[in-house]
Design a protein around this motif. Sequence first.
Motif, PDB file in Angstrom:
ATOM      1  N   LYS A 184       0.805  -1.218   0.000  1.00  0.00           N
ATOM      2  CA  LYS A 184       0.000   0.000   0.000  1.00  0.00           C
ATOM      3  C   LYS A 184       0.836   1.266   0.000  1.00  0.00           C
ATOM      4  CE  LYS A 184      -3.981  -2.079   0.125  1.00  0.00           C
ATOM      5  NZ  LYS A 184      -4.921  -1.979  -1.011  1.00  0.00           N
ATOM      6  N   PHE A 185       2.147   1.133  -0.127  1.00  0.00           N
ATOM      7  CA  PHE A 185       2.989   2.319  -0.151  1.00  0.00           C
ATOM      8  C   PHE A 185       4.246   1.997  -0.945  1.00  0.00           C
ATOM      9  CE2 PHE A 185       4.472  -0.174   3.349  1.00  0.00           C
ATOM     10  CZ  PHE A 185       5.850   0.001   3.370  1.00  0.00           C
ATOM     11  N   ARG A 186       4.952   3.062  -1.350  1.00  0.00           N
ATOM     12  CA  ARG A 186       6.210   2.960  -2.082  1.00  0.00           C
ATOM     13  C   ARG A 186       7.138   4.036  -1.575  1.00  0.00           C
ATOM     14  NH1 ARG A 186       7.339   1.084  -7.355  1.00  0.00           N
ATOM     15  NH2 ARG A 186       9.604   0.819  -7.495  1.00  0.00           N
ATOM     16  N   THR A 187       8.405   3.692  -1.386  1.00  0.00           N
ATOM     17  CA  THR A 187       9.359   4.636  -0.828  1.00  0.00           C
ATOM     18  C   THR A 187      10.654   4.609  -1.624  1.00  0.00           C
ATOM     19  OG1 THR A 187      10.615   5.249   1.154  1.00  0.00           O
ATOM     20  CG2 THR A 187      10.183   2.902   0.807  1.00  0.00           C
ATOM     21  N   GLN A 188      11.292   5.772  -1.688  1.00  0.00           N
ATOM     22  CA  GLN A 188      12.604   5.920  -2.307  1.00  0.00           C
ATOM     23  C   GLN A 188      13.443   6.831  -1.423  1.00  0.00           C
ATOM     24  OE1 GLN A 188      14.008   4.432  -4.848  1.00  0.00           O
ATOM     25  NE2 GLN A 188      12.195   3.258  -5.430  1.00  0.00           N
ATOM     26  N   VAL A 189      14.739   6.506  -1.334  1.00  0.00           N
ATOM     27  CA  VAL A 189      15.657   7.238  -0.461  1.00  0.00           C
ATOM     28  C   VAL A 189      16.871   7.654  -1.269  1.00  0.00           C
ATOM     29  CG1 VAL A 189      17.087   7.126   1.618  1.00  0.00           C
ATOM     30  CG2 VAL A 189      14.869   5.967   1.571  1.00  0.00           C
ATOM     31  N   SER A 190      17.310   8.873  -1.059  1.00  0.00           N
ATOM     32  CA  SER A 190      18.525   9.378  -1.683  1.00  0.00           C
ATOM     33  C   SER A 190      19.438   9.900  -0.579  1.00  0.00           C
ATOM     34  CB  SER A 190      18.210  10.501  -2.679  1.00  0.00           C
ATOM     35  OG  SER A 190      19.397  11.044  -3.203  1.00  0.00           O
ATOM     36  N   ALA A 191      20.622   9.290  -0.490  1.00  0.00           N
ATOM     37  CA  ALA A 191      21.578   9.660   0.558  1.00  0.00           C
ATOM     38  C   ALA A 191      22.772  10.358  -0.076  1.00  0.00           C
ATOM     39  CB  ALA A 191      22.028   8.420   1.327  1.00  0.00           C
ATOM     40  N   ASP A 192      23.089  11.552   0.439  1.00  0.00           N
ATOM     41  CA  ASP A 192      24.249  12.310  -0.021  1.00  0.00           C
ATOM     42  C   ASP A 192      25.388  12.026   0.952  1.00  0.00           C
ATOM     43  OD1 ASP A 192      26.006  14.003  -1.159  1.00  0.00           O
ATOM     44  OD2 ASP A 192      24.965  15.862  -0.626  1.00  0.00           O
ATOM     45  N   ILE A 193      26.374  11.281   0.465  1.00  0.00           N
ATOM     46  CA  ILE A 193      27.479  10.842   1.309  1.00  0.00           C
ATOM     47  C   ILE A 193      28.714  11.669   0.967  1.00  0.00           C
ATOM     48  CG2 ILE A 193      28.812   8.855   2.104  1.00  0.00           C
ATOM     49  CD1 ILE A 193      25.869   8.588   2.630  1.00  0.00           C
ATOM     50  N   ASP A 194      29.412  12.109   2.012  1.00  0.00           N
ATOM     51  CA  ASP A 194      30.638  12.885   1.843  1.00  0.00           C
ATOM     52  C   ASP A 194      31.829  11.946   2.042  1.00  0.00           C
ATOM     53  OD1 ASP A 194      32.561  14.770   1.588  1.00  0.00           O
ATOM     54  OD2 ASP A 194      32.189  15.778   3.517  1.00  0.00           O
ATOM     55  N   PHE A 195      32.568  11.716   0.951  1.00  0.00           N
ATOM     56  CA  PHE A 195      33.724  10.837   1.010  1.00  0.00           C
ATOM     57  C   PHE A 195      35.041  11.621   1.044  1.00  0.00           C
ATOM     58  CE2 PHE A 195      30.411   8.289  -1.018  1.00  0.00           C
ATOM     59  CZ  PHE A 195      30.465   7.137  -0.257  1.00  0.00           C
ATOM     60  N   THR A 196      34.983  12.909   1.394  1.00  0.00           N
ATOM     61  CA  THR A 196      36.186  13.723   1.455  1.00  0.00           C
ATOM     62  C   THR A 196      37.023  13.336   2.671  1.00  0.00           C
ATOM     63  OG1 THR A 196      34.973  15.542   0.416  1.00  0.00           O
ATOM     64  CG2 THR A 196      37.068  16.068   1.483  1.00  0.00           C
ATOM     65  N   ALA A 197      38.311  13.105   2.453  1.00  0.00           N
ATOM     66  CA  ALA A 197      39.230  12.779   3.544  1.00  0.00           C
ATOM     67  C   ALA A 197      39.859  14.070   4.065  1.00  0.00           C
ATOM     68  CB  ALA A 197      40.316  11.820   3.065  1.00  0.00           C
ATOM     69  N   VAL A 198      39.618  14.384   5.343  1.00  0.00           N
ATOM     70  CA  VAL A 198      40.096  15.623   5.958  1.00  0.00           C
ATOM     71  C   VAL A 198      40.929  15.266   7.184  1.00  0.00           C
ATOM     72  CG1 VAL A 198      39.438  17.811   7.017  1.00  0.00           C
ATOM     73  CG2 VAL A 198      38.083  16.890   5.121  1.00  0.00           C
ATOM     74  N   GLU A 199      42.143  15.816   7.235  1.00  0.00           N
ATOM     75  CA  GLU A 199      43.021  15.692   8.404  1.00  0.00           C
ATOM     76  C   GLU A 199      43.412  17.090   8.859  1.00  0.00           C
ATOM     77  OE1 GLU A 199      46.307  13.209   7.542  1.00  0.00           O
ATOM     78  OE2 GLU A 199      45.095  11.459   6.963  1.00  0.00           O
ATOM     79  N   GLN A 200      43.310  17.364  10.165  1.00  0.00           N
ATOM     80  CA  GLN A 200      43.520  18.712  10.690  1.00  0.00           C
ATOM     81  C   GLN A 200      44.382  18.635  11.942  1.00  0.00           C
ATOM     82  OE1 GLN A 200      39.882  20.701  11.597  1.00  0.00           O
ATOM     83  NE2 GLN A 200      40.856  22.615  12.249  1.00  0.00           N
ATOM     84  N   ALA A 201      45.415  19.502  12.011  1.00  0.00           N
ATOM     85  CA  ALA A 201      46.295  19.620  13.180  1.00  0.00           C
ATOM     86  C   ALA A 201      46.246  21.061  13.669  1.00  0.00           C
ATOM     87  CB  ALA A 201      47.727  19.228  12.841  1.00  0.00           C
ATOM     88  N   ALA A 202      46.127  21.273  15.008  1.00  0.00           N
ATOM     89  CA  ALA A 202      45.992  22.617  15.590  1.00  0.00           C
ATOM     90  C   ALA A 202      46.831  22.712  16.859  1.00  0.00           C
ATOM     91  CB  ALA A 202      44.524  22.924  15.885  1.00  0.00           C
ATOM     92  N   GLU A 203      47.420  23.918  17.094  1.00  0.00           N
ATOM     93  CA  GLU A 203      48.210  24.202  18.305  1.00  0.00           C
ATOM     94  C   GLU A 203      47.789  25.574  18.824  1.00  0.00           C
ATOM     95  OE1 GLU A 203      52.858  24.407  19.803  1.00  0.00           O
ATOM     96  OE2 GLU A 203      52.353  24.065  17.705  1.00  0.00           O
ATOM     97  N   THR A 204      47.308  25.676  20.069  1.00  0.00           N
ATOM     98  CA  THR A 204      46.790  26.915  20.655  1.00  0.00           C
ATOM     99  C   THR A 204      47.538  27.225  21.946  1.00  0.00           C
ATOM    100  OG1 THR A 204      45.053  25.680  21.838  1.00  0.00           O
ATOM    101  CG2 THR A 204      44.503  26.552  19.655  1.00  0.00           C
ATOM    102  N   PHE A 205      47.685  28.539  22.238  1.00  0.00           N
ATOM    103  CA  PHE A 205      48.362  29.033  23.440  1.00  0.00           C
ATOM    104  C   PHE A 205      47.393  29.904  24.223  1.00  0.00           C
ATOM    105  CE2 PHE A 205      51.646  28.233  20.340  1.00  0.00           C
ATOM    106  CZ  PHE A 205      52.610  27.545  21.066  1.00  0.00           C
ATOM    107  N   ASN A 206      47.508  29.828  25.568  1.00  0.00           N
ATOM    108  CA  ASN A 206      46.674  30.648  26.456  1.00  0.00           C
ATOM    109  C   ASN A 206      47.596  31.608  27.200  1.00  0.00           C
ATOM    110  OD1 ASN A 206      44.720  31.764  28.060  1.00  0.00           O
ATOM    111  ND2 ASN A 206      44.192  29.845  29.124  1.00  0.00           N
ATOM    112  N   PRO A 207      47.622  32.915  26.821  1.00  0.00           N
ATOM    113  CA  PRO A 207      48.553  33.856  27.490  1.00  0.00           C
ATOM    114  C   PRO A 207      48.123  34.221  28.901  1.00  0.00           C
ATOM    115  CG  PRO A 207      47.185  35.013  25.902  1.00  0.00           C
ATOM    116  CD  PRO A 207      46.852  33.560  25.763  1.00  0.00           C
ATOM    117  N   ASP A 208      46.952  33.905  29.312  1.00  0.00           N
ATOM    118  CA  ASP A 208      46.480  34.274  30.649  1.00  0.00           C
ATOM    119  C   ASP A 208      46.992  33.341  31.726  1.00  0.00           C
ATOM    120  OD1 ASP A 208      45.073  36.300  29.413  1.00  0.00           O
ATOM    121  OD2 ASP A 208      43.247  35.085  29.191  1.00  0.00           O
TER     122      ASP A 208
END
Length: 565
Positions: free
Chosen positions: A271-295
Amino acid sequence: MAITADATDLPVKSKGPGGDLAEGFSSLNLFRQVGLMVALAASVAIGFAVVLWTQSDEYRPLLGRMDNLDVASVVQVLEQNQIKFKLDNNTGAVLVAADEIHMARLKLAEVGLPGTKTPGFELMDKEQPLGTSQFVEGTRYQRSIEGELARTITSISSIRSARVHLALPKKTVFVRDASKPTASVFVEVFAGRTVEPAQVKAIMNLVASSVPDLKMADVTVVDQHGDLISVGEENQDLMMATKQHSYAKTVEESVMKRIIGILEPVVGDGKFRTQVSADIDFTAVEQAAETFNPDLPAIRSEQKLVESKSGDAVAGIPGALTNQPPATGQVPEQATPQDGQAAVPKPAGNNREQSTRNFELDRTVSYTKHQQGTLKRLTVAVVVDDKVVKAADGTETRQAWSANELERLSILVRDAVGFSAVRGDSVNVLNAPFTTGVALLDTDIAPMPWWEKWIMPHIKSIASVIIILALIFGLLRPVFKSLARNGGNIAEEEEARQLAALEAAGLGGMEGVSDETVTLSGGSALLLGSSEQGYEQQLNAIKGLIAEDPGRVAQVVKKWVNQSE
């Protein structure tokens, strides 16, 4: 002397169906008689062939190809298990009864057939004759490696057979003249199956790992259609895209199963019909961060140097005399200042102070690697058929879903798929009438038609009966009727001719013939001559009558003998 006889002395020929057929067949010319006999013989042969075809079992090929099989071994297995088979004289294929073909294949699988005849390292087990050259030994070893690789590749379920060709260059101590080994693989794939790119790459790695100094890029794989199916480095991006597409499809199917599981008990199956569309992100991201606190400073290290010097400065003329100790003098035990003078301390000559202090700030170092295949956006579309409402009298009517009911279904779908407004997901549930009598998700098996259940198992017998009846009523019966009709016409014409001859002789028909008037002499060619004729003429007439109808004359003579007695 006149020979006389009454009417009863002339026997009348009995005319029946057999006589008419014989008369009709004898009336045909020679060409038509031969054609009719050939047609009758062919009809009888066709009838016997149909009967034998009906009673014979249906045979099918045991295996598609017998190239890699020992036919004698296969026949031995079939005879041991009492399986009916026969060999095709044209192709040499082994044919097995249709109802026993699956059992025959199982019996062959039990004994390891179909197997392969590709030689492997058993070539090295053979005794080498005296004087075998190194070239022959090297060739035998290379054939052994090729056979073992072919056997290993054939173990893959989708490959029927394989052949491996290795091009191994001769080793040399000269680096410039050295060449790399190469290999080529020929595979035959089963009908209806394909070799996946991952399997081709596995074959290439297998061959490259089995031969020293052989790289995967130097291995070529070709199928039985002549297509190059080896995967090179240039197709890595395409392989990655294929994997990503497969992953996205898997995610969509998983979401669809959730929707079906939540709506099927509520709306109903189909009694019903369904369709699904999935947007997948396959981007490979690598991030490095260094922070200082002067207080939040903190002392890491501190270094302090203090240096001071006091007393008179060194005086005198530089030289050897200055370095000599002073003369002997009298040092008082207690020094007293002179009159009018006070003791004044002498100031320090040098004073130095140095300080180094290092501070450490609050530092944070972070390394982040984002996961591939992240779901960026999900779009879901669901269409629901009109609901069926049953009235009190049992009649069914189709009614559209209300807006409130559709909203409730939308809430169920959102919770089932993990709806997220932050991602920008979209879920739409609409109502639209489906085509009447079409069940989109109908899994019921339709009942077997009656003709397929009762007629198909006996189709051979029914066909044989129809063919035989067609031969009888379509060919034989019209031919026999035509022959009988022609024979009857010929008999009627003969009887009319005899009556005409009797009337010409003045007898007026057989009914008016008496014992005194009926003689064998008359106008008919079958009767004897008159008494006025001579003896020679009557004798010739009797000889002609005997030659034309001896049976009739024999009956007349027999009756005369009985009357004389």
